[in-house]
Design an enzyme around this catalytic site. Structure first.
Site, PDB file in Angstrom:
ATOM      1  CD  GLU B  60      -4.291   1.071   3.401  1.00  0.00           C
ATOM      2  OE1 GLU B  60      -3.505   1.819   4.026  1.00  0.00           O
ATOM      3  OE2 GLU B  60      -5.471   1.391   3.174  1.00  0.00           O
ATOM      4  CG  HIS B 129      -9.674   7.114  -4.979  1.00  0.00           C
ATOM      5  ND1 HIS B 129      -8.630   7.945  -4.681  1.00  0.00           N
ATOM      6  CD2 HIS B 129     -10.234   6.763  -3.795  1.00  0.00           C
ATOM      7  CE1 HIS B 129      -8.579   8.119  -3.373  1.00  0.00           C
ATOM      8  NE2 HIS B 129      -9.536   7.409  -2.804  1.00  0.00           N
TER       9      HIS B 129
END
Ligand SMILES: Cc1ncc(C[n+]2csc(CCOP(=O)(O)OP(=O)(O)O)c2C)c(N)n1
Ligand SMILES: [Mg+2]
Lengths: 422, 332
Positions: B60, B129
């Site tokens: 990322e 998450h």
């Protein structure tokens, strides 16, 4: 001792190979034929390079007359290898000398102004890296892009920015490169394609990779050079960027300035593989090490990689070894250094060495030396005077650069303003 | 008019923007061959090829930073981060670089890029998450943060985000992808960034939300209408800049406010809204401003625990009624 699996270990034990470090991308073929094998690589850190096995097989012979040679364990000192001075145009050599001296005097002046509180923030100088900078910048074309870390003043000047705009930025004036918004660590100039000094260690690596992606996306022929320090090879952005650059075949040269130190941490204490040019191998990126005190060696190594990046559309890794003449930044007295280390750095001053070489070769006469010294002194004085006399940015411009596209409800309140002004 | 999903609205807009402008391209993990973790980019690799729909490694920081660098040279990357939780790996590039490059270099180079990423909880994905951390980005000048709640809004705001010259964090939500709404055929609306909207007019109380919570706020208002309670709904749509004016005007009219947010309460987006309301509508407030927000725990996996931790139609309804009772209106 660590035992590496055989496959990994093997290439490391092979004699180091030399793709192009001794080659002269800028010299004619005849010159190359007569040039000593390691014309560019001198000094105790003999230039060698490590090419990962697969890369070797996959990569075509270096262009620009580069050859792959074994160093054969030979060691050369500066004294017995005065580079290939004879093959160079005296005018060009004097220009390198002048640029190196300009950076030296500029940085000395910067340190002075900082101590006098004319310059704020952190201030990292390029003292000791002048040969590296001039060599690297000479290897770039005007259309090529440069990203650096915060130790960026010399690079900015080397890429073509005026000492005036750099000094004015240091002074935080509106005439500065970034209009006083960046300061020492954040030199920037779209015109000369100096796309930034960056204060976050490793921050420039993904950006440089992305700039190379844009070039590749458009089918352009520019390359990107991305400078960093030895300490930077341990941050995540290093791994992610080298991997992406190799995976996507991007034209970017990652240049590691190995001054053996990140602030006070020796490279051996921060990098499990302190021979940094080898660290490209995990990404099948060819790495080359060069003596950063030798402007011609740096130029040749960099020019070769830059042109290969351009023609092969591949990333490369260049490690330039150098000595930091002073502390990490102006305020750092570098007490962690031993007397011997200080002496070692001083005795490895790239400018003194180049000066001596040029004098010995009869290129730098006493007269020319004086002339260059004077003109450099004048240029630096002019930059400082320009900065000194430049206006500070107006407070009324405080909200001018938050957004490029104007936007509704953007906050423009000053610290004590109510949220809802009348 | 056609009724399409939020997902379809995003996909249609991406495709149209890519046809419109050669500089627009997509980057992200699994967006090409896999067609997107949430299938937003389905079919786009086939249509545009690898150059413009670029699968990235799981890096990322590396690929968000690469998008910033590409944007500096004038491309318009639209990056997908699989979920907002993973943006934490890229936060240095987003906050220290994307948000800074325009200002820090004196306005020389803008960064025209979009980061699309879904937040959300309620999918039993556990603590790492299920976070809603858009606040981190909304805090930062130099970024623009959008959080549309309907398919039409998503399309108009994504269009605006791609055409804008600044870095935009475009917040989606796992709980919205399948929601449907009307989108005018051939609609070309480009939303104005930085504007909230009163999506339902009312007179008794103001209910404020964004992204999924704006949708839930609409459901609450609808249900309460049947009980004779008139709720005005404000959809923030833009978290930075924040349209305080629209919020305050509504509260001045209704005299009370409830904020529904999917993030944690302490220091959350709702805290900023509440502070703005007290400063802008102090004299008009008939009751304290209430916030309905996620319970302050790392999100548990077990369904009953997860459901209890998240704001819901029920909990928001309760807060609305309690606020109206505090005002002196007996609503049970
Ligand atoms: C992410 C991050 N961590 C820490 C720092 C503080 N810092 C600034 S320079 C530096 C040392 C970097 O060393 P190196 O990469 O070798 O570059 P050099 O200063 O030697 O040129 C550190 C730790 C920072 N700026 N950014
Ligand atoms: Mg260092």
């Amino acid at each position: 001792m660590r035992v590496l699996p055989r496959q990994l270990d093997q290439p490391l034990l092979r004699p180091a190979v030399e793709p192009g470090v001794g080659a002269h991308a800028l010299a004619s073929p005849e010159q190359q034929a007569t040039a000593p094998a390691f014309s560019g690589s001198t000094g105790p850190e003999e230039a060698d390079s490590y090419v990962e096995r697969h890369t070797m097989a996959d990569t075509a012979k270096p262009k620009g007359g580069g050859t792959t040679r074994s160093t054969g364990g030979r060691r050369r000192s500066r004294k017995d290898s005065p580079s290939n001075i004879a093959d160079e145009q005296p005018k060009v050599l004097l220009e390198y000398y002048r640029q190196m001296l300009l950076i030296r005097r500029f940085e000395e002046r910067t340190g002075q102004a900082y101590t006098q509180a004319r310059i704020g923030g952190y201030c990292h100088l390029n003292l000791g890296e002048e040969a590296t900078i001039v060599g690297l910048m000479t290897a770039l074309q005007e259309r090529d892009y440069l990203f650096t870390n915060y130790r960026d003043h010399g690079y900015a000047i080397g890429k073509g920015m005026s000492p005036r705009s750099v000094m004015a930025e240091l002074y935080g004036r509106s005439t500065g490169a970034a209009k006083g918004w960046g300061g020492s660590m954040h030199m920037y100039d779209t015109e000369t394609r100096m796309l930034g000094g960056y204060g976050i260690v490793g921050g420039q690596l993904p950006l440089a990779t992305g700039a190379a992606l844009a070039i590749s996306y458009r089918g352009g022929d520019e390359v990107v050079m991305c400078q960093m320090g030895d300490g930077t090879t341990n941050i995540g952005a290093w791994h992610e960027s080298l991997n992406i650059a190799s995976l996507w075949n991007l034209p970017v040269i990652f240049v590691v300035i190995n001054n053996y130190t990140g602030m006070g941490t020796p490279v051996e204490a921060s990098s499990a593989e302190p021979e940094l040019y080898k660290r490209g191998s995990a990404f099948r990126i060819e790495g080359v090490r060069v003596d950063g005190r030798d402007v011609l060696a740096v130029r040749d190594a960099a020019a070769n990689l830059v042109e290969r990046a351009r023609s092969e559309q591949r990333p490369f890794l260049l490690e330039a070894t150098s000595y930091r003449m002073k502390g990490h930044s102006v305020v750092d007295p570098a007490k962690y250094r031993t007397k011997e280390q200080v002496e070692e750095a001083r005795s490895n001053d790239p400018i003194t060495a180049f000066e001596a070489t040029l004098e010995k070769a009869g290129i730098l006469t006493e007269e020319a030396k004086q002339e260059i010294a004077d003109s450099v002194r004048e240029e630096v004085a002019d930059a400082a005077e320009f900065a000194e006399n430049s206006p500070h940015p107006e407070v009324s411009t405080l909200f001018d650069y938050t957004y490029a596209t104007p936007v509704a409800n953007e906050s423009r309140r000053m610290p004590a303003d109510p949220v809802f002004a009348e | 008019m056609s009724v399409i999903t939020y997902r379809q609205a995003l996909r249609d807009t991406l495709r149209a923007e890519m046809h419109r402008d050669e500089n627009v391209f997509l980057m992200g993990e699994e967006i090409g061959v896999f067609e997107g973790s949430y299938k937003i980019t389905e079919g786009l690799l086939k249509e545009f090829g690898e150059r413009r729909v670029r699968d990235t490694p799981i890096a990322e920081e590396g690929f968000v930073g690469a998008a910033i660098g590409a944007a500096m040279l004038g491309l318009r990357p639209v990056v997908e981060i699989m979920t907002i939780n993973f943006s934490l790996i890229a936060i240095d590039q987003i906050i220290n670089h994307a948000a800074k490059i325009y200002g820090m270099f004196g306005g020389q180079t803008s960064v025209p890029m979009v980061i699309r990423t879904p937040g959300g909880g309620g999918q039993q994905l556990g603590a790492t998450h299920s976070q809603n951390i858009e606040l981190f980005y909304s805090f930062v000048p130099g970024l623009k943060v959008l959080a549309p709640s309907t398919p039409a809004e998503a399309a108009a705001m994504l269009r605006a985000a791609i055409r804008d010259d600044d870095p935009v964090l475009f917040l989606e939500n796992l709980g919205l992808y399948n929601s449907k709404g009307e989108v005018p055929e051939g609609d070309e609306t480009v939303a104005e960034i930085g504007r909230a909207a009163v999506t339902r007019e009312g007179t008794d109380i103001t209910l404020i939300g964004y992204s999924r919570m704006a949708m839930v706020a609409g459901q609450v208002a609808e249900a309460l209408a049947a009980e004779g309670i008139s709720v005005e709904v404000v959809d923030l749509r833009s978290l930075r800049p924040l349209d305080r004016q629209t919020i305050v005007e509504s509260v001045c009219k209704t005299g009370s406010a409830v904020i529904a947010e999917d993030d944690w309460l302490t220091y959350g987006i709702g805290a900023e809204i509440a502070a703005s309301i007290q400063e802008g509508a102090f004299d008009y407030l008939d009751a304290p401003v209430r916030r309905v927000a996620m319970a302050e725990v790392p999100m548990p996996y077990a369904k009953p625990l997860e459901s209890a931790a998240l704001p819901s139609v029920e909990s928001i309804t309760t807060a609305v009624k309690e606020t109206l009772n505090a005002v002196g209106r007996r609503v049970g």
